[in-house]
Design an enzyme around this catalytic site. Structure first.
Site, PDB file in Angstrom:
ATOM      1  N   LYS A 165     -71.464  67.491 -22.718  1.00 55.78           N
ATOM      2  CA  LYS A 165     -71.185  66.406 -23.684  1.00 55.78           C
ATOM      3  C   LYS A 165     -69.867  65.661 -23.408  1.00 55.78           C
ATOM      4  O   LYS A 165     -69.798  64.454 -23.599  1.00 55.78           O
ATOM      5  CB  LYS A 165     -71.179  66.958 -25.110  1.00 55.78           C
ATOM      6  CG  LYS A 165     -72.555  67.415 -25.601  1.00 55.78           C
ATOM      7  CD  LYS A 165     -72.483  67.846 -27.057  1.00 55.78           C
ATOM      8  CE  LYS A 165     -73.802  68.436 -27.528  1.00 55.78           C
ATOM      9  NZ  LYS A 165     -73.767  68.795 -28.960  1.00 55.78           N
ATOM     10  N   ASP A 204     -74.152  64.057 -33.789  1.00 58.19           N
ATOM     11  CA  ASP A 204     -74.007  65.350 -34.471  1.00 58.19           C
ATOM     12  C   ASP A 204     -73.415  65.211 -35.883  1.00 58.19           C
ATOM     13  O   ASP A 204     -73.845  65.905 -36.812  1.00 58.19           O
ATOM     14  CB  ASP A 204     -73.142  66.305 -33.641  1.00 58.19           C
ATOM     15  CG  ASP A 204     -73.894  66.847 -32.435  1.00 58.19           C
ATOM     16  OD1 ASP A 204     -75.145  66.904 -32.471  1.00 58.19           O
ATOM     17  OD2 ASP A 204     -73.242  67.232 -31.447  1.00 58.19           O
TER      18      ASP A 204
END
Ligand code: ATR
Length: 275
Positions: free
Chosen positions: A66, A102
């Site tokens: 990420k 997220d």
């Protein structure tokens, strides 16, 4: 149209099942598949994605890529910037763009399970890893006044407090009892949720209407959730965060905004062996 989730390892990812369910539901011809990309291959993977005749319209990025995805994208949005990490990529105007869904997934899960959560004012976040960042972003965007971040390695909590400003305060784990008094929301972001590994916590000092949530969803009822339930405190499990964080990517790649519903939840739970 083809999309992917890239990670290493990747075989346990539930994302192909989630997106595959939505592709079927909307009768779309697209595909979504898991690709194992080793760290030393990640940059080449991204370069190919940027190339003019790339096979993919975009995809998800998961552990451990990420941060690199964030660094390698042509353009990152404000949310990804806040987190220093990206989990969703898409091609637009010839460029590879990145965001991080997220924090959205965390907020959307609580919006569904406990709509008043944004009024709880004071939150306690247990853990200071990558997932904790997304939670902190969601809490600040949700209007929380105080966010206490506790971590075994207290320096990591301090780094987050420095990054996110005066609403975020760092503490060692043994400060839990002090900061939990009067708090409205408790969030576990550590791997300690597995049966038997959660510390004993007395949630009774939290304010009325308090909520305990865990971003860990295997097992679905972690040690934190079980203790809160036994003490009569409201809870929200973490599976919904996984389902909701997938929504914005699907919409960008396939042009339809999908819905997180009971059918999807049951399909994913069945694959996890909890039904
Ligand atoms: P993620 O990206 O999922 O948040 P991570 O970055 O590895 O994963 O973070 C894991 C979190 O769990 C960290 O807050 C970690 O604490 P440290 O920063 O001190 O390592 C916490 N954690 C993991 N195992 C732990 C344990 N046995 N006791 C206390 N905290 C633990």
């Amino acid at each position: 149209m083809h999309a992917f989730v890239a990670g290493h390892p990747i075989k346990h990812s539930k994302s192909p099942l989630i997106h595959g369910t939505w592709l079927k539901r909307h009768n779309l011809e697209g595909t979504y598949r898991a690709i194992d990309v080793a760290p030393e291959e990640f940059e080449t993977f991204i370069e190919r994605l940027k190339g003019g005749n790339a096979e993919f319209v975009g995809g998800n990025i998961t552990i451990p890529h990420k941060e690199r995805a964030f660094a390698l994208a042509d353009q990152v949005d404000e949310t990804a910037e806040l987190m220093g990490a990206a989990n969703t990529l898409w091609r637009e105007d010839g460029r590879l763009k990145a965001t991080n869904t997220d924090a959205y997934g965390f907020a959307a899960n609580l919006d569904e399970k406990s709509p008043g959560w944004r009024d709880l004012e004071t939150a306690v976040v247990y853990g200071a890893g990558g997932a904790s960042r997304a939670v902190i972003v969601a809490l600040i965007e949700g209007g929380f006044r105080n966010v206490h971040v506790l971590n075994r390695t207290v320096e990591k909590a301090k780094t987050l407090a420095d990054r996110f400003g005066p609403k975020v305060m760092s503490h060692p784990l043994d400060a839990l009892k002090d900061v939990l008094g009067g708090a409205g929301l408790f969030v576990n972001t550590t791997s300690l949720g597995l049966e038997g590994t959660a510390p004993e916590i007395d949630f009774s000092g939290m304010r009325q209407g308090a909520l305990v949530t865990d971003i860990v969803y295997v097992p679905q009822k972690t040690g934190f959730i079980l203790q809160a339930e036994a003490q009569g405190v409201a809870t929200a499990d973490g599976l919904g965060m996984l389902l909701h964080q997938a929504v914005p990517g699907f919409e960008k790649w396939f042009g339809v905004r999908p819905v997180v519903d009971q059918e999807l939840r049951e399909i994913v739970e069945a694959a996890m062996g909890v039904r």
